[in-house]
Design a protein around this motif. Structure first.
Motif, PDB file in Angstrom:
ATOM      1  N   ALA A  89       0.825  -1.203   0.000  1.00 42.81           N
ATOM      2  CA  ALA A  89       0.000   0.000   0.000  1.00 42.81           C
ATOM      3  C   ALA A  89       0.860   1.255   0.000  1.00 42.81           C
ATOM      4  O   ALA A  89       1.913   1.305   0.643  1.00 42.81           O
ATOM      5  N   ALA A  90       0.397   2.282  -0.708  1.00 44.54           N
ATOM      6  CA  ALA A  90       1.080   3.568  -0.740  1.00 44.54           C
ATOM      7  C   ALA A  90       0.363   4.602   0.122  1.00 44.54           C
ATOM      8  O   ALA A  90       0.988   5.382   0.833  1.00 44.54           O
ATOM      9  N   ASP A  91      -0.947   4.598   0.063  1.00 47.49           N
ATOM     10  CA  ASP A  91      -1.760   5.529   0.847  1.00 47.49           C
ATOM     11  C   ASP A  91      -1.651   5.217   2.337  1.00 47.49           C
ATOM     12  O   ASP A  91      -1.599   4.054   2.748  1.00 47.49           O
ATOM     13  N   THR A  92      -1.607   6.252   3.158  1.00 47.28           N
ATOM     14  CA  THR A  92      -1.422   6.062   4.601  1.00 47.28           C
ATOM     15  C   THR A  92      -2.521   5.201   5.208  1.00 47.28           C
ATOM     16  O   THR A  92      -2.246   4.267   5.978  1.00 47.28           O
ATOM     17  N   LYS A  93      -3.767   5.473   4.869  1.00 46.10           N
ATOM     18  CA  LYS A  93      -4.860   4.673   5.416  1.00 46.10           C
ATOM     19  C   LYS A  93      -4.763   3.225   4.948  1.00 46.10           C
ATOM     20  O   LYS A  93      -4.993   2.289   5.723  1.00 46.10           O
ATOM     21  N   ASP A  94      -4.393   3.044   3.673  1.00 49.50           N
ATOM     22  CA  ASP A  94      -4.259   1.686   3.143  1.00 49.50           C
ATOM     23  C   ASP A  94      -3.115   0.927   3.820  1.00 49.50           C
ATOM     24  O   ASP A  94      -3.178  -0.296   3.968  1.00 49.50           O
ATOM     25  N   SER A 131      -1.638  -7.280  -3.093  1.00 46.91           N
ATOM     26  CA  SER A 131      -0.632  -6.808  -2.140  1.00 46.91           C
ATOM     27  C   SER A 131      -0.210  -7.939  -1.215  1.00 46.91           C
ATOM     28  O   SER A 131      -0.730  -9.061  -1.274  1.00 46.91           O
ATOM     29  N   VAL A 132       0.721  -7.603  -0.319  1.00 45.86           N
ATOM     30  CA  VAL A 132       1.180  -8.584   0.658  1.00 45.86           C
ATOM     31  C   VAL A 132       0.064  -9.029   1.592  1.00 45.86           C
ATOM     32  O   VAL A 132       0.140 -10.107   2.195  1.00 45.86           O
TER      33      VAL A 132
END
Length: 244
Positions: A115-120, A187-188
């Motif tokens: 994830a790149a977005d902080t919430k994600d 994603s992981v």
């Protein structure tokens, strides 16, 4: 990207073992694992996805190699996996989802599988925690009491069967509404569930269990994960390791 060492290291004294680790094939990582244990294999999938080189050392659980030095010098918990990053000052880390988080935070700057977005990022951690606290223990206990415990304890089998299905139900509730667990991308978070789901389908749930019928969204997601080249490779590597 991997080099798999099929032989046990128990024939080496600690000093020779440490030298052996330091002078291996030039791979960036040493991964201590177990041929049948799912947690080492999910780390291997992440390493493959990121194109990182690693050498796998399978520990012999029957001889207690995982609970003895020199492995416990790296991992005082005496479990697998344990990872050494030789290009980061021989940094040692254990606990599979901590390892996975380290790998993507350090080596997935383009967020190919993270994830790149902080919430994600926090949602990603949420699923990694759920996998470690929910799927792994409950699937493992169901496997143990249903197939390996020396005596049959119906109440234990029933409890962990129900917990296994509860975990699958949580995944079904989410995956029936979205394609991936986090951020509309592979994603992981997704990777972390693969090895235990493989074991559940093959060994735990039984031949009479219709995975696609009971949990159609989870079954479709799991099948899609299995189409990835990295997952195919790791499954093939596991078969080779188990046969050796």
């Amino acid at each position: 990207m991997s080099s798999i060492n099929q032989s046990s290291t128990s024939c080496y004294p600690p000093q020779a073992f440490l030298y052996f680790i330091d002078s291996m094939s030039g791979a960036q990582f040493t991964l201590f694992s177990h041929k049948g244990g799912p947690n080492g294999w999910k780390v291997a999938i992440v390493l493959e996805e990121l194109g990182l080189t690693y050498d796998t050392k399978f520990l012999d659980f029957q001889s207690g190699e995982h609970k003895a030095e020199p492995h416990t010098k790296y991992n005082p918990n005496g479990r697998i996996p344990t990872l050494i990053d030789h290009k980061n000052g021989d940094f040692v880390l254990w606990e599979s989802n901590a390892i996975i988080t380290y790998l993507v935070d350090t080596y997935d700057k383009e967020h190919k599988i993270s994830a790149a977005d902080t919430k994600d990022k926090y949602l990603q951690l949420q699923w990694l925690f759920f996998q470690a606290s929910g799927q792994g223990p409950y699937f493992g206990q169901f496997m143990w009491f249903n197939r390996m415990h020396p005596e049959k304890i119906p109440s234990a089998i029933e409890r962990y069967a129900n917990e296994t299905k509860r975990v699958l139900g949580v995944l079904e509730a989410v995956l029936s509404k979205q394609e991936w667990l986090v951020g509309n991308k592979f994603s992981v978070a997704d990777i972390s569930f693969i090895p235990w789901n493989d074991i559940a389908i093959e060994y735990i749930l039984g031949e009479s269990f219709d995975f696609a019928k009971e949990y159609p969204s989870v079954a479709a997601w799991h099948a899609k994960l299995g189409e990835r080249a990295t997952v195919k490779k790791i499954r093939a590597d596991k078969k080779v390791a188990m046969a050796a």
